[in-house]
Every structure is written in structure tokens, then in C-alpha cells.
Design a protein around this motif. Structure first.
Motif, PDB file in Angstrom:
ATOM      1  N   MET A   1       5.984  14.929  -1.771  1.00 45.24           N
ATOM      2  CA  MET A   1       4.559  15.118  -2.036  1.00 45.24           C
ATOM      3  C   MET A   1       3.849  13.782  -1.860  1.00 45.24           C
ATOM      4  N   SER A   2       2.680  13.785  -1.221  1.00 42.32           N
ATOM      5  CA  SER A   2       1.911  12.551  -1.026  1.00 42.32           C
ATOM      6  C   SER A   2       0.702  12.527  -1.961  1.00 42.32           C
ATOM      7  N   PHE A   3       0.501  11.389  -2.623  1.00 42.57           N
ATOM      8  CA  PHE A   3      -0.702  11.136  -3.407  1.00 42.57           C
ATOM      9  C   PHE A   3      -1.456  10.003  -2.714  1.00 42.57           C
ATOM     10  N   ILE A   4      -2.738  10.244  -2.400  1.00 42.93           N
ATOM     11  CA  ILE A   4      -3.546   9.213  -1.761  1.00 42.93           C
ATOM     12  C   ILE A   4      -4.600   8.731  -2.747  1.00 42.93           C
ATOM     13  N   LEU A   5      -4.505   7.459  -3.130  1.00 44.90           N
ATOM     14  CA  LEU A   5      -5.489   6.848  -4.023  1.00 44.90           C
ATOM     15  C   LEU A   5      -6.574   6.209  -3.171  1.00 44.90           C
TER      16      LEU A   5
ATOM     17  N   TYR B   1      -5.003   3.723  -0.451  1.00 39.95           N
ATOM     18  CA  TYR B   1      -5.827   3.687   0.755  1.00 39.95           C
ATOM     19  C   TYR B   1      -7.086   2.857   0.501  1.00 39.95           C
ATOM     20  N   ARG B   2      -6.937   1.560   0.655  1.00 41.70           N
ATOM     21  CA  ARG B   2      -8.061   0.646   0.459  1.00 41.70           C
ATOM     22  C   ARG B   2      -8.985   0.671   1.675  1.00 41.70           C
ATOM     23  N   SER B   3     -10.151   0.100   1.498  1.00 44.19           N
ATOM     24  CA  SER B   3     -11.159   0.127   2.575  1.00 44.19           C
ATOM     25  C   SER B   3     -10.700  -0.652   3.796  1.00 44.19           C
ATOM     26  N   SER B   4      -9.861  -1.651   3.602  1.00 44.46           N
ATOM     27  CA  SER B   4      -9.409  -2.479   4.722  1.00 44.46           C
ATOM     28  C   SER B   4      -8.213  -1.880   5.454  1.00 44.46           C
ATOM     29  N   LEU B   5      -7.707  -0.779   4.938  1.00 46.52           N
ATOM     30  CA  LEU B   5      -6.509  -0.169   5.510  1.00 46.52           C
ATOM     31  C   LEU B   5      -6.894   0.992   6.421  1.00 46.52           C
ATOM     32  N   TYR B   6      -6.176   1.124   7.536  1.00 44.06           N
ATOM     33  CA  TYR B   6      -6.377   2.276   8.407  1.00 44.06           C
ATOM     34  C   TYR B   6      -5.018   2.871   8.765  1.00 44.06           C
ATOM     35  N   ILE B   7      -4.891   4.191   8.599  1.00 45.27           N
ATOM     36  CA  ILE B   7      -3.656   4.899   8.935  1.00 45.27           C
ATOM     37  C   ILE B   7      -4.025   6.105   9.800  1.00 45.27           C
TER      38      ILE B   7
ATOM     39  N   GLU C   1       0.811  -1.223   0.000  1.00 44.79           N
ATOM     40  CA  GLU C   1       0.000   0.000   0.000  1.00 44.79           C
ATOM     41  C   GLU C   1       0.849   1.281   0.000  1.00 44.79           C
ATOM     42  N   PHE C   2       2.141   1.147   0.299  1.00 45.06           N
ATOM     43  CA  PHE C   2       3.003   2.319   0.404  1.00 45.06           C
ATOM     44  C   PHE C   2       4.173   2.183  -0.576  1.00 45.06           C
ATOM     45  N   THR C   3       4.296   3.141  -1.453  1.00 50.00           N
ATOM     46  CA  THR C   3       5.382   3.159  -2.425  1.00 50.00           C
ATOM     47  C   THR C   3       5.836   4.599  -2.610  1.00 50.00           C
ATOM     48  N   PHE C   4       7.115   4.806  -2.884  1.00 53.66           N
ATOM     49  CA  PHE C   4       7.519   6.166  -3.227  1.00 53.66           C
ATOM     50  C   PHE C   4       8.459   6.152  -4.423  1.00 53.66           C
TER      51      PHE C   4
END
Length: 346
Positions: A77-81, A44-50, A24-27
Motif C-alpha cells: 500500500m502506498s501513502f503519499i504525504l 512528496y515535497r514541492s521540490s520533488l517530481y516523480i 523521500e521514500f521509505t517503506f
């Protein structure tokens, strides 16, 4: 937009992927002359919580990753899908360098508290999303070839390679022309004063007395110059090199006029000591270490070289002092200007 399509966009624009242990995390990063631009992607999938703390911790770890590799200017810079805009917005609420990509509607979302652009990526993303692209065959080929990518040619120390090559070629020419180039190009304060031949301040930097003199200078220049050029950039490094060489010449001529002991000098030592001075400053700014080198070791090497110059014969130590002082000062100015430019871009 899928994660694969976004990855294709990054790679096609010269970014390199650094995968993490969690899918879930890549840069991705792109090396610039004055620093590195990093795009941090969270799927940011539905099963993920941060939590917000975890999110901030992730960005700080990314910064530390590049600091440990000697980078001074790091722009992240952060991109949240995500399809869940409420969850995604909670992460961006306190971070101005964060955008949301709505994967359900294929749209880019930038809130008022967030930066309006990041090195042209707003237009790139909007254009791509408007086309509603699918993962084409050529995109897939690019993605599968990333592991085989070689370092970009722009990242090679071309200035250092060029300087070493020119010095070697000129020395080879000198072996066939005798004293011709030495008579015309060596540093001599009396020639400069009487003939106004100021060009000698540059030409003397490419002449060497013998093969041992050439070999020792070029070894140091290549291995240390590569490190400094990588961190300062090609053009600033070139300016620093020649400023250090000229400063060494000025110190040398001043010392000769003061002592009235006139000599003819050749060699790139003044410029190379400038590279060493710049490296010392960069190590100090990088928490005292770059790769396997520490500030103490480099400072000792400089001090020992100056001591050898003082106790040895036929060594223009004044040029070494002038070079190292100029290299240290010039690199400080370059880093300061780079930091201000980076803040303006952010």
C-alpha cells in the motif's frame, strides 16, 4: 501530520522500518503468518517530481525486495504525504492501492478508484488525524529505539523449536524407562490391526532408536523446518508436519502388508521428509532459490537420502517416500489457499 508522526504510528502497530537511500521514500513491513504487508511512504515535497513510471518502478522494486527474501504473499500500500493534491493524485490515478495524506489539512483522501481499507489502516489514520496530535516525548523514544529492536518473538520458529525439544525430552525419558515407551508407542501394523492402537501413528514420530538417529533427524528438522515454518506460518507448518508423518506411517504399513515383512518402526523421518518436500516446492515457486538453497540441490539431497534408504539396512524407506510426497502436496495446497485468501483481502 508529519513524517515522524506517521512513522510512530507504524512502529506502534508492529511495523518495521526499512530506510532507502532517498529520504523521500521509505517503506515499512509487518510479517503475517501467510505473507507480509508493506506500506510504502512517499514524502512528496514541492521540490520533488516523480513520474508514473518511476512510481510503478518503485513499487515493483519493493515487491522484488521481499520476493528475494522468500516471501510469496506481498501486499503493498502506498501513502503519499503532500500539500499539493494535484501532483499526488497523478500518481494514484492508476493505482488502487494508494492513499493521499493531506499534510496541510491533516486529512486522509481516498478516491473512488482506490481500496476502501488496508488491514484496518483507514480507521487508524482517521482517528489519529482527528486528534491533531503532536510528536510527544514517548513517541520520540519509540522512534529512536527502532534500530535496537530485536526480532519479534512471533517470528521465531516456535513449532520447530518445540518439536525438537519434545523429541529430545522423550529420548531422555526412554533412556531411563528401557523398552517401555518403545513397546507402547512404536509403529507396528500388526498391533494397529489387532489392538486398534492407531495412536502409534503419532507416538512413533517422537521415538528414536539411538542417539545417532535422534541427532541426525533433529539437525535436519531444525535447519530446514525453520525455513519452511517461516514461509508457511506456524499453524500450517504444524499441520504439514503431522500429515507428512502420518502419510509416512500409512506408506510404511501398506508396504509391510504388501510384502508381508513386518517390522517395528520409530522416528520422525517421515515428517522430516515432508518438510523437505515442502521446501522443494517453496524453492520452485520462489524462482528456484531460497537463501543459498536451490531446487536442484534440495531435489538431489532428497533423492540421495532415498537411495541410501533403499541400499541400507534397518531403514523404513516407504515412510520417507510417503512423507516427501505428502509434504510436497500439502505445501502446494497451503500456498494455494494462502494465495486465494490474499486476493480476497486485496
Amino acid at each position: 501530520m508529519t513524517l515522524e508522526q506517521l512513522e510512530y504510528l507504524f512502529i506502534s502497530h508492529g511495523y518495521h522500518k526499512i530506510p532507502s537511500n532517498l529520504p523521500e521514500f521509505t517503506f515499512y513491513y509487518h510479517k503475517e503468518n501467510q505473507g507480509v504487508n508493506v506500506i510504502h511512504v512517499i514524502h512528496y515535497r514541492s521540490s520533488l517530481y516523480i513520474s508514473e513510471d518511476q512510481y510503478s518502478h518503485l513499487k515493483e522494486k519493493i515487491r522484488e525486495f521481499f520476493v528475494d527474501r522468500g516471501e510469496q504473499e506481498i501486499h503493498i500500500m502506498s501513502f503519499i504525504l503532500s500539500e499539493d493534491l494535484i501532483k499526488a493524485k497523478q500518481l494514484c490515478v492508476t493505482d488502487s492501492f494508494c492513499w493521499i495524506i493531506d499534510t496541510a489539512m491533516d486529512r486522509l483522501i481516498i478516491y473512488e478508484n482506490q481500496v476502501s481499507d488496508f488491514y484496518g489502516w483507514k480507521q487508524i489514520l482517521e482517528n489519529y488525524l482527528e486528534q491533531k496530535p503532536y510528536l510527544r516525548e514517548e513517541e520520540s523514544e519509540v522512534l529512536h529505539s527502532t534500530d535496537k529492536q530485536k526480532p519479534q518473538w512471533k517470528e521465531l520458529p516456535w513449532v520447530t523449536i518445540g518439536l525438537v525439544t519434545i523429541n529430545i525430552l522423550i529420548f531422555m525419558i526412554c533412556t531411563f524407562t528401557g523398552d517401555l515407551l518403545y513397546n507402547k508407542g512404536a509403529l507396528s501394523v500388526m498391533n494397529i490391526v489387532e489392538e486398534h492402537s492407531c495412536y502409534r501413528m503419532l507416538t512413533s514420530m517422537f521415538l528414536h532408536a539411538d542417539i545417532q538417529h535422534l541427532f541426525s533427524n533433529m539437525i535436519v528438522l531444525y535447519f530446514l523446518g525453520e525455513i519452511v515454518e517461516k514461509r508457511l506460518g506456524h499453524i500450517p507448518y504444524t499441520i504439514l508436519y503431522f500429515l507428512s508423518g502420518i502419510a509416512g506411517d500409512v506408506f510404511s504399513m501398506g508396504y509391510e502388508l504388501l510384502t508381508q515383512h513386518y517390522i517395528s518402526s520409530v522416528g520422525a523421518s517421515g515428517a522430516i521428509f515432508g518438510v523437505e518436500g515442502a521446501l522443494l516446492l517453496l524453492i520452485i515457486l520462489n524462482h528456484g532459490k531460497i537463501e543459498s538453497m536451490t531446487a536442484g540441490r534440495v531435489a538431489f539431497a532428497i533423492a540421495f537420502s532415498l537411495y541410501c534408504g533403499l541400499t541400507g539396512s534397518q531403514v523404513n524407506n516407504a515412510a520417507h517416500v510417503g512423507g516427501v510426497l505428502m509434504g510436497f502436496a500439502a505445501s502446494a495446497v497451503i500456498v494455494c489457499l494462502s494465495s486465494r485468501a490474499g486476493r480476497r483481502k486485496d
